[in-house]
Design a protein around this motif. Structure first.
Motif, PDB file in Angstrom:
ATOM      1  N   HIS A  41      54.920  29.960  40.582  1.00 46.12           N
ATOM      2  CA  HIS A  41      53.513  29.869  40.976  1.00 46.12           C
ATOM      3  C   HIS A  41      52.943  31.278  40.823  1.00 46.12           C
ATOM      4  N   ALA A  42      52.209  31.487  39.734  1.00 44.54           N
ATOM      5  CA  ALA A  42      51.751  32.824  39.353  1.00 44.54           C
ATOM      6  C   ALA A  42      50.238  32.917  39.498  1.00 44.54           C
ATOM      7  N   PRO A  43      49.731  33.576  40.541  1.00 46.94           N
ATOM      8  CA  PRO A  43      48.285  33.666  40.731  1.00 46.94           C
ATOM      9  C   PRO A  43      47.587  34.238  39.497  1.00 46.94           C
ATOM     10  N   LEU A  44      46.598  33.515  39.002  1.00 51.17           N
ATOM     11  CA  LEU A  44      45.800  33.986  37.863  1.00 51.17           C
ATOM     12  C   LEU A  44      44.476  34.547  38.369  1.00 51.17           C
ATOM     13  N   GLN A  45      43.761  33.799  39.165  1.00 48.91           N
ATOM     14  CA  GLN A  45      42.459  34.123  39.760  1.00 48.91           C
ATOM     15  C   GLN A  45      41.341  34.118  38.734  1.00 48.91           C
ATOM     16  N   SER A  46      41.520  34.763  37.598  1.00 50.01           N
ATOM     17  CA  SER A  46      40.486  34.734  36.552  1.00 50.01           C
ATOM     18  C   SER A  46      41.127  35.046  35.207  1.00 50.01           C
ATOM     19  N   GLY A  47      40.549  34.464  34.159  1.00 50.22           N
ATOM     20  CA  GLY A  47      40.995  34.778  32.805  1.00 50.22           C
ATOM     21  C   GLY A  47      40.094  35.786  32.124  1.00 50.22           C
ATOM     22  N   SER A  48      39.196  36.386  32.900  1.00 53.46           N
ATOM     23  CA  SER A  48      38.274  37.400  32.370  1.00 53.46           C
ATOM     24  C   SER A  48      38.705  38.771  32.855  1.00 53.46           C
ATOM     25  N   ASP A  49      38.947  39.689  31.945  1.00 53.96           N
ATOM     26  CA  ASP A  49      39.356  41.037  32.333  1.00 53.96           C
ATOM     27  C   ASP A  49      38.277  41.731  33.156  1.00 53.96           C
ATOM     28  N   ARG A  50      37.030  41.452  32.850  1.00 56.12           N
ATOM     29  CA  ARG A  50      35.936  42.072  33.598  1.00 56.12           C
ATOM     30  C   ARG A  50      35.964  41.625  35.055  1.00 56.12           C
ATOM     31  N   VAL A  51      36.187  40.332  35.274  1.00 54.83           N
ATOM     32  CA  VAL A  51      36.249  39.814  36.639  1.00 54.83           C
ATOM     33  C   VAL A  51      37.514  40.295  37.347  1.00 54.83           C
TER      34      VAL A  51
END
Length: 335
Positions: A245-255
């Motif tokens: 279970h690998a937290p991603l949170q966002s796929g945007s580097d800016r975010v």
């Protein structure tokens, strides 16, 4: 004394509730399934979202309505950050911040004087039910994600010694087929110990010293899965569950930058997951994703969706952004 227990939140919270249960039972209390039959209630709280805190307040009020004589102790992360609102809820006898460590603070708040445990006797011996048990290997976190109140509630990262974890795991293995290693940031296990340790080193120690049980990793950063961990998942899935279970949170580097998640980018997350998936098959893969973070644009959202579509996820936990008092995210300016 009859005590009703209820837990909101993560596996670390569930572990803490079990510690409290054991402490109270050792002192002669009976844990009951219904608040209607209870003299007291212990509610373990979560501070991740405002929805979780609203559910907590609703439950405490409902307990008082159903059983006007009940005394409630609120423990956990939301309790650690309480501004007085939890303490003012009906029938709340005490607010105990954090996990309550060995359960002594919660027991004291209920007026229970538990026996002093023998040396090493404060370890959890079993979970109340089920074939799976949790083992909290560390607490706290040294990162400062701008959306996260958990670090405010739990404090800096603190690892439990390996030998203590071996003893506790051996006790849990006597009654459970699988043990989940949990904490707030388990990838940081051992970094502050002397000598310095690592999560993969701890897993190797547990596998060697605690046979005939399978271990599983709870939430772990994708970039913290090193080669030894991947090797064991691939070669011995009966000893270390092939699950991440690998937290991603966002796929945007800016975010991600605005979130304060500086240790990975969308590209390094993808590379870490793809590397593990190529070696471990089948792989159970999950992630946390936050949508609507301050300043997130439609292009940022599309980048997240695109990355999710490109990776072999089994499941996702998707949350709308929830402003948390004391965190930096609500104060972020325009991107």
């Amino acid at each position: 004394m009859k005590v009703f227990l209820h837990t909101f939140g993560c596996k670390a919270n569930q572990y803490d509730t079990e510690v409290v249960r054991q402490r109270l039972e050792d002192a002669g209390c009976a844990v009951v399934a219904s608040p209607d039959a209870a003299d007291a209630a212990v509610v373990n709280s979560c501070a991740v979202t405002h929805v979780g805190e609203a559910k907590l307040r609703t439950l405490v009020r409902r307990l008082a309505r159903r059983n006007p004589a009940i005394r409630t102790v609120v423990m956990g992360c939301a309790a650690a950050l309480d501004d007085g609102r939890l303490a003012a809820l009906p029938n709340v006898a005490a607010v105990v911040g954090g996990g309550g460590a060995d359960g002594a603070a919660v027991a004291s708040a209920l007026g229970v004087a538990p026996p002093v445990p023998e040396e090493g006797g404060g370890a959890l011996r079993r979970f109340a039910s089920g074939s799976r048990a949790w083992l909290r290997i560390q607490d706290g976190c040294d990162e400062h994600c701008t959306f996260c109140a958990t670090v405010l509630a739990r404090g800096e990262a603190r690892s439990r010694p390996g030998e203590a974890l071996v003893r506790e795991a051996a006790a849990l293995a006597a009654g459970h087929a699988e043990i989940v290693l949990t904490g707030v940031h388990i990838g940081a296990w051992g970094r502050e110990l002397e000598p310095r340790g690592s999560l993969s080193g701890l897993v190797a120690l547990l596998l060697a010293r605690v046979p005939r049980v399978r271990f599983r990793l709870s939430s772990l950063e994708a970039t913290e899965v090193d080669e030894p961990l991947a090797d064991v998942m691939a070669a011995a899935p009966d000893r270390l569950a092939p699950h991440l279970h690998a937290p991603l949170q966002s796929g945007s580097d800016r975010v991600l930058k605005r979130m304060g998640r500086h240790w990975y980018s969308a590209a390094t997350y993808r590379a870490a997951v793809e590397r593990l998936a190529a070696r471990v098959s089948p792989l159970g893969l999950g992630a946390d994703v936050i949508v609507g973070f301050p300043g997130e644009s439609e292009a940022d959202h599309r980048a997240t969706v695109r990355l999710i579509e490109q990776l072999p996820f089994t499941y996702l936990h998707v949350f709308p952004y929830s402003p948390r008092a004391g965190t930096a995210a609500p104060r972020l300016g325009a991107p």
